[in-house]
Design a protein around this motif. Structure first.
Motif, short mmCIF file in Angstrom:
data_model
loop_
_atom_site.label_atom_id
_atom_site.label_comp_id
_atom_site.label_asym_id
_atom_site.label_seq_id
_atom_site.Cartn_x
_atom_site.Cartn_y
_atom_site.Cartn_z
N ARG A 86 0.91 -1.15 -0.05
CA ARG A 86 -0.04 -0.05 -0.06
C ARG A 86 0.84 1.34 -0.01
O ARG A 86 0.66 2.20 -0.47
CB ARG A 86 -1.01 -0.11 1.27
N VAL A 87 1.88 1.37 0.76
CA VAL A 87 3.13 2.32 0.87
C VAL A 87 3.38 2.70 -0.54
O VAL A 87 3.69 3.73 -0.95
CB VAL A 87 3.91 2.20 2.00
N CYS A 88 4.05 1.54 -1.34
CA CYS A 88 4.67 1.73 -2.28
C CYS A 88 3.76 2.20 -3.67
O CYS A 88 3.82 3.06 -4.43
CB CYS A 88 5.34 0.35 -3.08
N GLN A 89 2.34 1.52 -3.33
CA GLN A 89 1.48 1.97 -4.29
C GLN A 89 1.12 3.48 -4.23
O GLN A 89 0.62 4.41 -5.02
CB GLN A 89 0.13 1.37 -4.09
N ALA A 90 0.98 4.01 -2.94
CA ALA A 90 0.76 5.47 -2.67
C ALA A 90 1.78 6.34 -2.98
O ALA A 90 1.57 7.47 -3.52
CB ALA A 90 0.53 5.57 -0.98
N LEU A 91 3.00 5.92 -3.09
CA LEU A 91 4.39 7.01 -3.29
C LEU A 91 4.67 6.54 -4.82
O LEU A 91 5.66 7.08 -5.50
CB LEU A 91 5.59 6.59 -2.47
N GLY A 92 4.10 5.48 -5.17
CA GLY A 92 4.33 5.24 -6.88
C GLY A 92 5.31 3.79 -6.89
O GLY A 92 6.41 3.62 -6.56
N LEU A 93 4.61 2.81 -7.54
CA LEU A 93 5.09 1.62 -7.88
C LEU A 93 6.15 1.57 -9.19
O LEU A 93 6.03 2.26 -10.02
CB LEU A 93 4.17 0.57 -8.20
N THR A 94 7.38 1.15 -8.59
CA THR A 94 8.45 1.41 -9.62
C THR A 94 8.88 -0.04 -10.43
O THR A 94 9.61 0.11 -11.37
CB THR A 94 9.80 1.50 -9.00
#
Length: 697
Positions: free
Chosen positions: A614-622
């Protein structure tokens, strides 16, 4: 290693009728042993398992002896009597019929009245003769005999002559004696007449109820005495009290106060005086379960002050109803035999408290333990559906599969189901409100609604993360920094990354946990730090004594920290701080550690993975982000469909490791031996500085 196929979802399953103890065979065997031996027991397991309801369902329809309990008055005491089914009511009706015969009409029959008139006439004639003799003698002295309310006296001029005074006294005594004899003979006549009428009926009752013979003798004597003395009787107080009649013997008492458990004698106020009688005796749960089973909530027994009384009743095998205050006049009650089998139901923490009492274990020898988990099998899933249907839930095979998925997630294991059936029933109820019969979509909508209800804190956290209030990076590299994973407890526990940093320098203090130093770290957390230090000493023993001071901290963490699941992440941060080599920030790490470098399983791994996703999704998945976790936790990866699809699509990654070196190579992007050599080189340099060798150079 990269985690293989993550698909774990339950296939659609048709429900089938569930036995009461499906999946709880251990508890069933213990329960059957208790019933074979007739011993008391206790059911223990977390709330929501349906322990009490399963027990009651299991016992429903079981035949129990149907003895009846009657309390019989006997003067100032009352004693209990057990009678076969139906005889208690028959005894009561027989006594009522006997008392119904004891009415004033009994003494208005012609035969009795004729005999009574003969007796009274005879003594009346004798009394008149006495008075006539006295009157004649008084007339010779010039006095007149007078009969007044106060008694007999002589009236005339002057004082009574001594001879006449003596005659008056003699006549009065004889007159009174005649009256008393008349009353006694009439009383005997009344008693005899009543006895001829009542005795056959009482004897017939004694023949039918020989165990009540003492009471029936007392009752007959009481009636005959009242007949002779023309006393008024409260016939209701002479009746037996049918306390337990034929009826259900499977009793659940939700409010086991002393009065409701043991029974009690109420009282009433009459003309300012307190009194009681058997008609005011109220049965307790131990009475009502006569010959059957009584089920009680353990914590309620303790809270309501009934525990000591229950123990005494079980130890003595007697139930003594509670008496009213000492100033209340009424019968003293003898205790009744205790013939009920008692089962307490409670969660582990309550039962553990009671088990500290040796008397408890002696009185309740059968521990019926419910497992919080069920094996995940097709049969158990089908039984789960049958249970839900029996509770009124209409569901499709796909809906049952979705509920089973959630039960597997709650227990955190692919091969197990959460046994808290009534917690699952609540979720099914929410889904049924959206669609009936419920399907997978309805279950998923109900879950999303729950997450929204409890998701404000998570929403604010993600907002702070986006705005930079929470300092966290999910790409790039940093020295001495790693993303660990924790679980925030609550109604819906949520995984969350936490930035762990380390700083290293020469010194002799070893690993210094700032969180522990300020009192935020618990005992298990401290153990993990000491284990980490043990690994460092063993791995780099060739360098000599560890001449380094490494400070370690969970950044922006202001509450208590407990557990050892961050052991691997802490080690990586320490190795990075010592070596100066950077760590990947796009990988979060969870895993416990032993001193030999083995990575051990941790709890709530699915929530941790989903939290970092969820955190990576919120900050942008790379496309490079992911989680490093213990290989032993692979069976616990009950991940949501969204995360599974992200991993399968290469947008997110999971890596399972068994040894520290595997994690080192993933996070450092270098071979583990190279990282270890770099750490040894720096430690040797620290040691030389500590020994003063650096200054000489």
């Amino acid at each position: 290693m990269r985690v293989p196929d993550l698909r774990w979802f339950t296939p659609p399953t048709e429900p089938k009728p569930a036995p009461p103890f499906f999946g709880q065979e251990r508890a069933l065997r213990a329960l059957e042993a208790a019933f074979r031996q007739g011993g008391h027991g206790y059911l223990v397991g977390p709330s929501g398992l349906g322990k009490r309801k399963r027990l009651l369902a299991y016992l429903e329809g079981r035949p129990f002896p149907k003895e009846e309990l009657v309390y019989l008055p006997l003067g100032e005491e009352a004693f209990p009597l057990l009678l076969p089914q139906g005889e208690g009511r028959a005894l009561l009706e027989g006594v009522e019929a006997l008392l119904a015969e004891f009415t004033p009409a009994l003494f208005r029959e012609r035969g009795f009245l004729y005999a009574k008139n003969l007796v009274e006439a005879r003594y009346e004639k004798e009394a008149e003769a006495l008075l006539k003799g006295l009157a004649e003698e008084a007339e010779g002295y010039g006095f007149t005999l007078l009969e007044e309310e106060e008694g007999i006296k002589l009236s005339g001029k002057g004082p009574l002559p001594p001879e006449l005074s003596a005659k008056l006294e003699e006549t009065v005594l004889a007159y009174v004696d005649a009256r008393q004899k008349a009353q006694a003979e009439v009383a005997a006549l009344r008693r005899g007449f009543a006895e001829r009428f009542l005795l056959p009926k009482a004897q017939e009752l004694k023949g039918r109820f020989p165990k009540a013979g003492r009471y029936l003798d007392w009752l007959l004597e009481t009636l005959l005495r009242a007949a002779a003395l023309e006393e008024e009787l409260e016939l209701g107080k002479l009746l037996p009290r049918l306390l337990v009649e034929a009826g259900p013997r499977l009793v659940y008492e939700p409010n086991p106060s002393p009065e409701r458990l043991l029974g009690h004698l109420e009282y009433e106020v009459r003309e300012g005086a307190l009194s009681t009688h058997l008609g005011l005796l109220r049965p307790g749960a131990l009475h009502r379960a006569l010959g059957g089973v009584l089920v009680l909530e353990a914590h309620r027994v303790w809270e309501l002050g009934s525990y000591a009384l229950l123990k005494r009743a079980l130890a003595t095998k007697e139930v003594e109803p509670l008496s009213p205050r000492p100033e209340v006049k009424g019968p003293r009650l003898k205790p009744a035999p205790l013939k009920a089998q008692v089962f307490l139901v409670g969660p582990p923490e309550v039962i553990a408290f009671l088990e500290e009492d040796e008397e408890f274990l002696e009185l309740f020898p059968f521990r019926v333990e419910f497992s919080p988990e069920l094996p995940y099998t097709e049969e158990n899933v089908a039984y789960l559906g049958g249970f839900l249907q029996a509770e009124g839930v209409a569901l499709t095979p796909e809906g049952l599969a979705a509920l089973a998925d959630e039960a597997r997630r709650w227990v955190g294991h692919r091969e197990r189901l959460d046994a808290r059936l009534y917690r699952l029933l609540e979720l099914a109820g929410e889904a049924s409100a959206l669609k009936r019969p419920l399907d997978r979509k309805a279950v998923e909508e109900a879950l999303r609604a729950r997450e929204e209800r409890f998701g404000l804190e998570e929403e604010l956290y993600l907002q702070d993360l986006k705005e930079g209030v929470v300092a966290l990076e999910v790409q790039g590299e940093r020295v001495g920094e790693v993303n660990g994973l924790v679980v925030v407890e609550g109604p819906l526990p949520a995984g969350r990354p936490v930035r762990i940093t380390a700083q290293a320098g020469p010194g002799r203090e070893g690993i210094l946990s700032i969180d522990r130093e300020v009192g935020l770290g618990g005992q298990v957390f401290h153990k993990a730090v000491l284990t980490l230090a043990g690994y460092l000493r063993g791995t780099y023993a060739s360098v000599g004594a560890l001449s380094a001071t490494v400070s370690l901290v969970f950044e922006q963490s202001y509450g208590g920290i407990e557990g050892d699941s961050a052991g691997l992440a802490e080690l990586l941060a320490v190795l990075s701080a010592i070596s100066g080599l950077p760590l990947r920030q796009d990988l979060a790490v969870t895993g416990s550690l032993d001193q030999t470098g083995r990575v051990l399983a941790v709890g709530r791994v699915a929530e941790k993975v989903e939290g970092f996703y969820r955190v990576c999704q919120a900050l942008g998945l790379t496309g490079t982000q992911g989680v490093v976790l213990p290989r032993a936790n692979l069976p616990h990866l009950t991940l949501r469909q969204e995360v599974v699809e992200a991993v399968e699509g290469g947008r997110f990654h999971l890596y399972a490791v068994e040894e520290v070196d595997e994690a080192i190579e993933l996070l450092f992007g270098r071979k583990a031996y190279w990282v270890h050599e770099k750490v040894r080189e720096v430690l040797a340099h620290f040691q030389s500085l500590e020994n003063g060798e650096g200054e000489k150079g």
